[in-house]
Design a protein around this motif. Structure first.
Motif, short mmCIF file in Angstrom:
data_model
loop_
_atom_site.label_atom_id
_atom_site.label_comp_id
_atom_site.label_asym_id
_atom_site.label_seq_id
_atom_site.Cartn_x
_atom_site.Cartn_y
_atom_site.Cartn_z
N LYS A 25 0.80 -1.00 -0.02
CA LYS A 25 -0.06 0.04 0.00
C LYS A 25 0.92 1.33 0.05
N ILE A 27 1.15 5.55 -0.70
CA ILE A 27 0.58 6.85 -0.83
C ILE A 27 1.66 7.60 -1.54
N GLU A 47 -3.95 4.69 -7.94
CA GLU A 47 -3.21 5.25 -6.91
C GLU A 47 -3.65 6.31 -6.24
N ILE A 48 -3.14 6.54 -4.77
CA ILE A 48 -3.58 7.60 -3.82
C ILE A 48 -2.50 8.53 -4.02
N THR A 62 -6.78 9.40 4.98
CA THR A 62 -6.34 8.39 3.80
C THR A 62 -5.79 7.21 4.27
N GLU A 65 -8.53 4.95 5.49
CA GLU A 65 -9.42 4.27 4.27
C GLU A 65 -8.49 3.25 3.55
N ILE A 66 -7.21 3.27 3.77
CA ILE A 66 -6.32 2.20 3.15
C ILE A 66 -6.40 1.12 4.10
N ALA A 69 -10.19 -0.72 4.28
CA ALA A 69 -10.83 -1.19 3.14
C ALA A 69 -11.23 -2.62 2.95
#
Length: 69
Positions: A25, A27, A47-48, A62, A65-66, A69
């Motif tokens: 993951k 960011i 992508e974030i 953020t 949320e990651i 999820a």
């Protein structure tokens, strides 16, 4: 991970990390507008990307949320 870095850019570093762990993951952060050369490596739908300056609230949301999820 910052998109623009002096030695190994964030996009290339992320690609290497995903070779080791495809589920990593990541960011991305940038102080630049995503221009054509940067956009090639960042799929904005997948992508974030946080745009600097971002607040601790934006980062916290953020992360939440990651990982939830």
């Amino acid at each position: 991970m910052d998109i623009v870095m002096p030695e190994l850019g964030g996009i290339d570093a992320a690609q290497l990390m995903r070779e080791i762990n495809p589920n990593a993951k990541i960011i991305f952060a940038t102080g630049y507008d995503l221009n054509e050369s940067i956009e090639e490596g960042v799929d904005q739908h997948e992508e974030i990307v946080l745009h600097k300056p971002y607040s601790i609230i934006q980062l916290s949301q953020t992360l939440y949320e990651i990982f939830n999820a």
